[in-house]
Design an enzyme around this catalytic site. Structure first.
Site, PDB file in Angstrom:
ATOM      1  N   GLU A  12     -14.963 -10.483 -21.339  1.00 34.62           N
ATOM      2  CA  GLU A  12     -14.605 -11.899 -21.236  1.00 34.62           C
ATOM      3  C   GLU A  12     -13.119 -12.058 -21.462  1.00 34.62           C
ATOM      4  OE1 GLU A  12     -16.624 -14.448 -23.906  1.00 34.62           O
ATOM      5  OE2 GLU A  12     -18.581 -13.928 -23.141  1.00 34.62           O
ATOM      6  N   ASN A  14     -23.174 -10.049 -27.510  1.00 33.85           N
ATOM      7  CA  ASN A  14     -21.743 -10.264 -27.744  1.00 33.85           C
ATOM      8  C   ASN A  14     -21.411  -9.836 -29.182  1.00 33.85           C
ATOM      9  OD1 ASN A  14     -19.349 -11.636 -28.666  1.00 33.85           O
ATOM     10  ND2 ASN A  14     -19.430 -12.894 -26.837  1.00 33.85           N
ATOM     11  N   ARG A  52      -9.410 -12.208 -26.867  1.00 32.32           N
ATOM     12  CA  ARG A  52      -8.681 -13.479 -26.830  1.00 32.32           C
ATOM     13  C   ARG A  52      -7.188 -13.216 -26.868  1.00 32.32           C
ATOM     14  NH1 ARG A  52     -12.243 -18.142 -28.179  1.00 32.32           N
ATOM     15  NH2 ARG A  52     -10.329 -19.354 -28.070  1.00 32.32           N
ATOM     16  N   HIS A  74     -24.111 -19.225 -24.832  1.00 33.03           N
ATOM     17  CA  HIS A  74     -23.317 -19.934 -25.842  1.00 33.03           C
ATOM     18  C   HIS A  74     -24.221 -20.743 -26.766  1.00 33.03           C
ATOM     19  CE1 HIS A  74     -20.022 -21.771 -27.992  1.00 33.03           C
ATOM     20  NE2 HIS A  74     -19.253 -20.860 -27.432  1.00 33.03           N
ATOM     21  N   GLY A  75     -24.215 -20.322 -28.014  1.00 38.61           N
ATOM     22  CA  GLY A  75     -24.936 -21.060 -29.042  1.00 38.61           C
ATOM     23  C   GLY A  75     -26.433 -20.808 -29.078  1.00 38.61           C
ATOM     24  N   HIS A 118     -15.024 -10.491 -25.951  1.00 37.15           N
ATOM     25  CA  HIS A 118     -13.989 -11.419 -25.495  1.00 37.15           C
ATOM     26  C   HIS A 118     -12.668 -11.033 -26.151  1.00 37.15           C
ATOM     27  CE1 HIS A 118     -12.718 -15.984 -25.248  1.00 37.15           C
ATOM     28  NE2 HIS A 118     -11.849 -15.180 -24.665  1.00 37.15           N
ATOM     29  N   GLU A 123     -21.784 -18.067 -15.158  1.00 32.54           N
ATOM     30  CA  GLU A 123     -22.495 -18.154 -16.430  1.00 32.54           C
ATOM     31  C   GLU A 123     -22.473 -19.612 -16.864  1.00 32.54           C
ATOM     32  OE1 GLU A 123     -21.907 -15.115 -19.332  1.00 32.54           O
ATOM     33  OE2 GLU A 123     -22.352 -16.481 -20.996  1.00 32.54           O
ATOM     34  N   ARG A 153      -7.989 -12.676 -32.162  1.00 31.68           N
ATOM     35  CA  ARG A 153      -8.543 -13.066 -33.469  1.00 31.68           C
ATOM     36  C   ARG A 153      -9.773 -12.247 -33.854  1.00 31.68           C
ATOM     37  NH1 ARG A 153     -10.814 -19.050 -32.010  1.00 31.68           N
ATOM     38  NH2 ARG A 153      -8.668 -19.267 -31.295  1.00 31.68           N
ATOM     39  N   HIS A 154     -10.471 -11.689 -32.848  1.00 27.41           N
ATOM     40  CA  HIS A 154     -11.593 -10.803 -33.217  1.00 27.41           C
ATOM     41  C   HIS A 154     -11.455  -9.455 -32.506  1.00 27.41           C
ATOM     42  CE1 HIS A 154     -13.235 -12.978 -29.792  1.00 27.41           C
ATOM     43  NE2 HIS A 154     -13.569 -14.049 -30.496  1.00 27.41           N
ATOM     44  N   ASP A 168     -18.342  -9.922 -30.674  1.00 30.24           N
ATOM     45  CA  ASP A 168     -17.054 -10.452 -31.156  1.00 30.24           C
ATOM     46  C   ASP A 168     -17.036 -10.662 -32.671  1.00 30.24           C
ATOM     47  OD1 ASP A 168     -16.296 -10.612 -28.516  1.00 30.24           O
ATOM     48  OD2 ASP A 168     -16.384 -12.799 -28.394  1.00 30.24           O
ATOM     49  N   HIS A 169     -18.150 -11.181 -33.181  1.00 33.83           N
ATOM     50  CA  HIS A 169     -18.090 -11.613 -34.586  1.00 33.83           C
ATOM     51  C   HIS A 169     -18.333 -10.491 -35.585  1.00 33.83           C
ATOM     52  CE1 HIS A 169     -16.907 -15.424 -33.273  1.00 33.83           C
ATOM     53  NE2 HIS A 169     -17.970 -15.553 -32.504  1.00 33.83           N
ATOM     54  N   ARG A 211     -10.714  -8.649 -43.505  1.00 31.42           N
ATOM     55  CA  ARG A 211     -10.083  -7.775 -44.491  1.00 31.42           C
ATOM     56  C   ARG A 211      -9.001  -6.866 -43.897  1.00 31.42           C
ATOM     57  NH1 ARG A 211     -12.677  -7.263 -49.578  1.00 31.42           N
ATOM     58  NH2 ARG A 211     -13.052  -9.421 -50.108  1.00 31.42           N
ATOM     59  N   THR A 248     -14.141 -21.904 -30.849  1.00 27.83           N
ATOM     60  CA  THR A 248     -14.927 -21.077 -29.929  1.00 27.83           C
ATOM     61  C   THR A 248     -14.680 -21.629 -28.527  1.00 27.83           C
ATOM     62  OG1 THR A 248     -17.139 -20.262 -29.416  1.00 27.83           O
ATOM     63  CG2 THR A 248     -17.010 -22.493 -30.276  1.00 27.83           C
ATOM     64  N   THR A 249     -15.303 -21.016 -27.530  1.00 29.52           N
ATOM     65  CA  THR A 249     -15.087 -21.466 -26.157  1.00 29.52           C
ATOM     66  C   THR A 249     -15.849 -22.775 -25.966  1.00 29.52           C
ATOM     67  OG1 THR A 249     -15.039 -19.135 -25.613  1.00 29.52           O
ATOM     68  CG2 THR A 249     -15.109 -20.660 -23.768  1.00 29.52           C
TER      69      THR A 249
HETATM   70  N1  PXP Z   1     -20.984 -16.456 -23.048  1.00 28.65           N
HETATM   71  C1  PXP Z   1     -19.668 -16.737 -23.053  1.00 28.65           C
HETATM   72  C2  PXP Z   1     -18.956 -16.832 -21.759  1.00 28.65           C
HETATM   73  C3  PXP Z   1     -18.977 -16.889 -24.278  1.00 28.65           C
HETATM   74  O1  PXP Z   1     -17.656 -17.159 -24.271  1.00 28.65           O
HETATM   75  C4  PXP Z   1     -19.685 -16.722 -25.479  1.00 28.65           C
HETATM   76  C5  PXP Z   1     -18.978 -16.853 -26.781  1.00 28.65           C
HETATM   77  O2  PXP Z   1     -17.949 -15.959 -26.864  1.00 28.65           O
HETATM   78  C6  PXP Z   1     -21.043 -16.410 -25.407  1.00 28.65           C
HETATM   79  C7  PXP Z   1     -21.682 -16.308 -24.171  1.00 28.65           C
HETATM   80  C8  PXP Z   1     -21.864 -16.162 -26.626  1.00 28.65           C
HETATM   81  O3  PXP Z   1     -21.917 -17.314 -27.412  1.00 28.65           O
HETATM   82  P1  PXP Z   1     -22.501 -17.209 -28.876  1.00 28.65           P
HETATM   83  O4  PXP Z   1     -21.594 -16.299 -29.637  1.00 28.65           O
HETATM   84  O5  PXP Z   1     -22.462 -18.621 -29.345  1.00 28.65           O
HETATM   85  O6  PXP Z   1     -23.891 -16.667 -28.765  1.00 28.65           O
END
Ligand code: PXP
Length: 247
Positions: free
Chosen positions: A72, A9, A47, A196-197, A45, A153, A51-52, A11-12, A20, A102-103
Protein backbone atom coordinates in the site's frame (compact mmCIF):
# COMPACT_ATOMS: atom_id res chain seq x y z
CA UNK A 1 -18.52 -19.47 -4.48
CA UNK A 2 -14.93 -18.48 -5.14
CA UNK A 3 -12.48 -18.60 -2.26
CA UNK A 4 -12.38 -15.34 -0.29
CA UNK A 5 -8.77 -14.33 0.26
CA UNK A 6 -7.63 -12.90 3.58
CA UNK A 7 -4.86 -10.32 3.43
CA UNK A 8 -3.36 -9.66 6.84
CA UNK A 9 -2.10 -6.13 7.35
CA UNK A 10 0.91 -6.08 9.69
CA UNK A 11 1.41 -2.31 9.96
CA UNK A 12 0.54 -2.16 13.62
CA UNK A 13 3.07 -4.76 14.66
CA UNK A 14 5.52 -2.13 13.41
CA UNK A 15 3.63 0.54 15.36
CA UNK A 16 4.32 -1.33 18.60
CA UNK A 17 7.96 -1.89 17.65
CA UNK A 18 8.46 1.76 16.80
CA UNK A 19 7.02 2.86 20.15
CA UNK A 20 10.40 1.83 21.61
CA UNK A 21 12.56 2.43 18.58
CA UNK A 22 14.13 -1.03 18.57
CA UNK A 23 13.52 -4.08 16.45
CA UNK A 24 10.93 -5.93 18.57
CA UNK A 25 8.27 -7.06 17.74
CA UNK A 26 9.33 -7.76 14.18
CA UNK A 27 6.52 -7.37 11.60
CA UNK A 28 8.22 -9.93 9.34
CA UNK A 29 7.95 -12.56 12.08
CA UNK A 30 4.25 -11.63 12.33
CA UNK A 31 3.88 -11.95 8.57
CA UNK A 32 5.40 -15.46 8.62
CA UNK A 33 3.07 -16.47 11.46
CA UNK A 34 0.14 -15.04 9.51
CA UNK A 35 1.14 -17.20 6.54
CA UNK A 36 1.17 -20.25 8.79
CA UNK A 37 -2.26 -19.31 10.15
CA UNK A 38 -3.69 -19.30 6.63
CA UNK A 39 -3.34 -15.73 5.39
CA UNK A 40 -3.53 -15.63 1.59
CA UNK A 41 -1.47 -12.46 1.42
CA UNK A 42 0.30 -9.86 3.51
CA UNK A 43 -0.45 -6.17 3.29
CA UNK A 44 1.88 -3.40 4.41
CA UNK A 45 1.56 0.36 4.02
CA UNK A 46 4.80 2.30 3.66
CA UNK A 47 3.67 5.77 4.71
CA UNK A 48 5.47 8.90 3.67
CA UNK A 49 6.36 9.60 7.32
CA UNK A 50 7.39 5.95 7.95
CA UNK A 51 5.33 5.92 11.15
CA UNK A 52 5.03 2.13 11.14
CA UNK A 53 6.43 0.08 8.24
CA UNK A 54 9.93 1.10 7.11
CA UNK A 55 11.81 0.71 3.84
CA UNK A 56 13.82 -2.07 5.43
CA UNK A 57 10.61 -3.90 6.42
CA UNK A 58 9.45 -3.85 2.80
CA UNK A 59 12.79 -5.18 1.65
CA UNK A 60 12.68 -8.02 4.18
CA UNK A 61 9.04 -8.84 3.40
CA UNK A 62 9.83 -9.19 -0.28
CA UNK A 63 12.65 -11.59 0.67
CA UNK A 64 10.74 -13.62 3.25
CA UNK A 65 7.18 -14.04 2.01
CA UNK A 66 5.86 -17.03 0.16
CA UNK A 67 2.38 -15.48 -0.21
CA UNK A 68 1.78 -12.34 -2.29
CA UNK A 69 2.66 -8.92 -0.89
CA UNK A 70 0.10 -6.17 -1.28
CA UNK A 71 2.13 -2.97 -1.04
CA UNK A 72 0.00 0.00 0.00
CA UNK A 73 1.31 3.42 -0.89
CA UNK A 74 0.42 6.98 -1.79
CA UNK A 75 0.61 7.97 -5.45
CA UNK A 76 3.92 9.81 -5.17
CA UNK A 77 7.10 9.59 -7.24
CA UNK A 78 9.08 8.35 -4.24
CA UNK A 79 6.70 5.44 -3.63
CA UNK A 80 6.46 4.61 -7.31
CA UNK A 81 10.25 4.25 -7.45
CA UNK A 82 10.21 1.94 -4.41
CA UNK A 83 7.44 -0.18 -5.91
CA UNK A 84 9.25 -0.45 -9.23
CA UNK A 85 12.40 -1.57 -7.42
CA UNK A 86 10.60 -4.36 -5.51
CA UNK A 87 7.83 -5.26 -7.96
CA UNK A 88 5.41 -6.58 -5.35
CA UNK A 89 2.53 -8.78 -6.47
CA UNK A 90 0.09 -5.92 -5.92
CA UNK A 91 0.27 -2.19 -5.38
CA UNK A 92 -2.70 -0.58 -3.64
CA UNK A 93 -2.92 3.19 -4.03
CA UNK A 94 -4.29 4.92 -0.97
CA UNK A 95 -4.82 8.57 -0.08
CA UNK A 96 -2.43 9.85 2.55
CA UNK A 97 -2.46 12.91 4.74
CA UNK A 98 0.21 13.42 7.36
CA UNK A 99 -2.23 14.66 9.95
CA UNK A 100 -4.62 11.68 9.72
CA UNK A 101 -4.36 8.80 12.16
CA UNK A 102 -5.39 6.21 9.61
CA UNK A 103 -6.50 6.16 5.98
CA UNK A 104 -9.71 8.08 6.47
CA UNK A 105 -11.29 8.06 3.04
CA UNK A 106 -10.89 6.59 -0.39
CA UNK A 107 -8.65 7.96 -3.12
CA UNK A 108 -10.12 10.77 -5.24
CA UNK A 109 -9.66 9.14 -8.64
CA UNK A 110 -12.28 10.97 -10.68
CA UNK A 111 -10.66 14.38 -10.22
CA UNK A 112 -7.10 13.15 -10.77
CA UNK A 113 -7.72 10.74 -13.60
CA UNK A 114 -5.05 11.87 -16.02
CA UNK A 115 -2.21 11.94 -13.52
CA UNK A 116 -3.22 8.58 -12.01
CA UNK A 117 -3.49 6.92 -15.42
CA UNK A 118 0.13 7.92 -16.12
CA UNK A 119 1.15 6.98 -12.60
CA UNK A 120 -0.09 3.41 -12.73
CA UNK A 121 1.03 2.56 -16.27
CA UNK A 122 4.67 1.74 -15.32
CA UNK A 123 3.48 -0.27 -12.31
CA UNK A 124 1.29 -2.38 -14.54
CA UNK A 125 4.11 -2.71 -17.06
CA UNK A 126 6.34 -3.96 -14.23
CA UNK A 127 3.84 -6.77 -13.59
CA UNK A 128 2.16 -5.40 -10.43
CA UNK A 129 -1.57 -5.74 -10.07
CA UNK A 130 -2.81 -2.23 -9.45
CA UNK A 131 -5.51 -1.77 -6.87
CA UNK A 132 -7.14 1.49 -5.84
CA UNK A 133 -8.64 2.08 -2.41
CA UNK A 134 -11.88 3.98 -2.93
CA UNK A 135 -15.20 4.82 -1.37
CA UNK A 136 -18.20 2.81 -2.53
CA UNK A 137 -19.04 5.47 -5.08
CA UNK A 138 -19.95 4.76 -8.69
CA UNK A 139 -18.06 7.80 -10.03
CA UNK A 140 -14.83 6.68 -8.41
CA UNK A 141 -15.26 3.09 -9.58
CA UNK A 142 -15.84 4.18 -13.17
CA UNK A 143 -12.76 6.39 -13.01
CA UNK A 144 -10.63 3.57 -11.54
CA UNK A 145 -11.77 1.35 -14.38
CA UNK A 146 -10.99 3.97 -17.02
CA UNK A 147 -7.44 4.54 -15.81
CA UNK A 148 -6.64 0.83 -16.06
CA UNK A 149 -6.71 -0.40 -12.46
CA UNK A 150 -7.28 -4.15 -12.28
CA UNK A 151 -8.60 -4.12 -8.72
CA UNK A 152 -10.58 -1.78 -6.49
CA UNK A 153 -10.62 -2.06 -2.73
CA UNK A 154 -13.80 -0.68 -1.20
CA UNK A 155 -13.37 1.31 2.03
CA UNK A 156 -15.45 -0.38 4.75
CA UNK A 157 -14.62 2.25 7.40
CA UNK A 158 -17.97 4.07 7.29
CA UNK A 159 -19.83 0.76 7.68
CA UNK A 160 -17.65 -0.35 10.60
CA UNK A 161 -17.80 3.04 12.34
CA UNK A 162 -21.60 3.10 12.10
CA UNK A 163 -21.71 -0.39 13.63
CA UNK A 164 -19.38 0.40 16.53
CA UNK A 165 -21.25 3.65 17.27
CA UNK A 166 -24.59 1.81 17.31
CA UNK A 167 -25.97 3.73 14.31
CA UNK A 168 -27.56 0.63 12.84
CA UNK A 169 -29.69 2.31 10.16
CA UNK A 170 -26.60 4.08 8.84
CA UNK A 171 -24.66 0.82 9.05
CA UNK A 172 -27.26 -1.00 6.99
CA UNK A 173 -27.28 1.81 4.41
CA UNK A 174 -23.49 1.61 4.14
CA UNK A 175 -23.65 -2.15 3.78
CA UNK A 176 -26.19 -1.87 0.99
CA UNK A 177 -23.97 0.66 -0.75
CA UNK A 178 -21.00 -1.69 -0.45
CA UNK A 179 -23.04 -4.54 -1.88
CA UNK A 180 -24.36 -2.46 -4.80
CA UNK A 181 -20.94 -1.08 -5.64
CA UNK A 182 -19.29 -4.51 -5.40
CA UNK A 183 -21.74 -5.74 -8.00
CA UNK A 184 -21.26 -2.66 -10.14
CA UNK A 185 -17.46 -2.92 -10.10
CA UNK A 186 -17.53 -6.66 -10.72
CA UNK A 187 -19.83 -6.04 -13.68
CA UNK A 188 -17.18 -3.74 -15.18
CA UNK A 189 -14.66 -6.56 -14.91
CA UNK A 190 -12.79 -5.21 -11.89
CA UNK A 191 -11.63 -7.52 -9.12
CA UNK A 192 -13.22 -6.34 -5.88
CA UNK A 193 -11.49 -6.23 -2.50
CA UNK A 194 -12.68 -4.60 0.73
CA UNK A 195 -11.21 -3.50 4.01
CA UNK A 196 -10.67 -1.05 6.83
CA UNK A 197 -11.94 -1.38 10.35
CA UNK A 198 -13.27 -4.93 9.96
CA UNK A 199 -13.69 -7.00 13.14
CA UNK A 200 -15.25 -10.32 14.15
CA UNK A 201 -18.56 -8.44 14.53
CA UNK A 202 -18.53 -6.73 11.15
CA UNK A 203 -16.78 -9.17 8.82
CA UNK A 204 -19.58 -11.62 7.99
CA UNK A 205 -21.93 -9.45 5.89
CA UNK A 206 -19.03 -8.22 3.74
CA UNK A 207 -17.53 -11.70 3.43
CA UNK A 208 -20.88 -12.91 2.14
CA UNK A 209 -20.76 -10.64 -0.95
CA UNK A 210 -19.97 -13.06 -3.73
CA UNK A 211 -18.31 -10.35 -5.84
CA UNK A 212 -15.67 -9.67 -3.17
CA UNK A 213 -12.47 -11.69 -3.65
CA UNK A 214 -10.27 -10.40 -0.83
CA UNK A 215 -10.53 -8.72 2.56
CA UNK A 216 -7.60 -6.82 4.04
CA UNK A 217 -7.65 -6.71 7.82
CA UNK A 218 -5.01 -5.38 10.19
CA UNK A 219 -5.66 -3.28 13.27
CA UNK A 220 -8.26 -5.55 14.85
CA UNK A 221 -6.18 -8.69 14.32
CA UNK A 222 -3.07 -7.15 15.86
CA UNK A 223 -5.18 -5.95 18.80
CA UNK A 224 -6.84 -9.32 19.23
CA UNK A 225 -3.41 -10.99 19.10
CA UNK A 226 -2.65 -9.35 22.47
CA UNK A 227 -5.43 -11.39 24.03
CA UNK A 228 -5.36 -14.68 22.18
CA UNK A 229 -2.22 -14.72 20.09
CA UNK A 230 -1.80 -13.88 16.40
CA UNK A 231 -2.39 -17.31 14.89
CA UNK A 232 -5.65 -18.06 16.76
CA UNK A 233 -6.88 -14.52 16.00
CA UNK A 234 -6.31 -14.98 12.28
CA UNK A 235 -7.78 -18.50 12.29
CA UNK A 236 -10.96 -17.22 13.94
CA UNK A 237 -11.28 -14.47 11.31
CA UNK A 238 -10.74 -17.08 8.60
CA UNK A 239 -13.45 -19.27 10.14
CA UNK A 240 -15.95 -16.40 10.25
CA UNK A 241 -15.20 -15.52 6.64
CA UNK A 242 -15.64 -19.12 5.50
CA UNK A 243 -18.85 -19.49 7.48
CA UNK A 244 -20.32 -16.30 5.97
CA UNK A 245 -19.26 -17.46 2.52
CA UNK A 246 -20.93 -20.87 2.82
CA UNK A 247 -24.29 -19.53 4.12
N1 PXP B 1 -7.12 -1.72 3.32
C1 PXP B 1 -6.49 -0.54 3.14
C2 PXP B 1 -6.36 -0.01 1.77
C3 PXP B 1 -5.93 0.14 4.25
O1 PXP B 1 -5.29 1.31 4.06
C4 PXP B 1 -6.03 -0.45 5.52
C5 PXP B 1 -5.43 0.23 6.70
O2 PXP B 1 -4.09 0.42 6.52
C6 PXP B 1 -6.68 -1.68 5.64
C7 PXP B 1 -7.25 -2.29 4.52
C8 PXP B 1 -6.78 -2.40 6.94
O3 PXP B 1 -7.53 -1.64 7.85
P1 PXP B 1 -7.54 -2.08 9.36
O4 PXP B 1 -6.14 -1.96 9.86
O5 PXP B 1 -8.48 -1.10 9.98
O6 PXP B 1 -8.05 -3.49 9.42
Amino acid sequence: MEHLRLGVNIDHVATVRNARGGDYPDPIRAAKLAEEAGADGITAHLREDRRHITDDDIERLVEALTVPLNFEMAATDEMQAIALRHRPHAVCLVPEKREERTTEGGLEVAQDENRLAHFIAPLRDAGCRVSIFIAADQRQIEAANRIGAQVIELHTGAYCDAHSEGRFDARDTELERLQDMSRFAHGLGLEVHAGHGLTYETVAPVAAFREVRELNIGHFLVGEAIFRGLEPSIKEMRRLMDEARSD
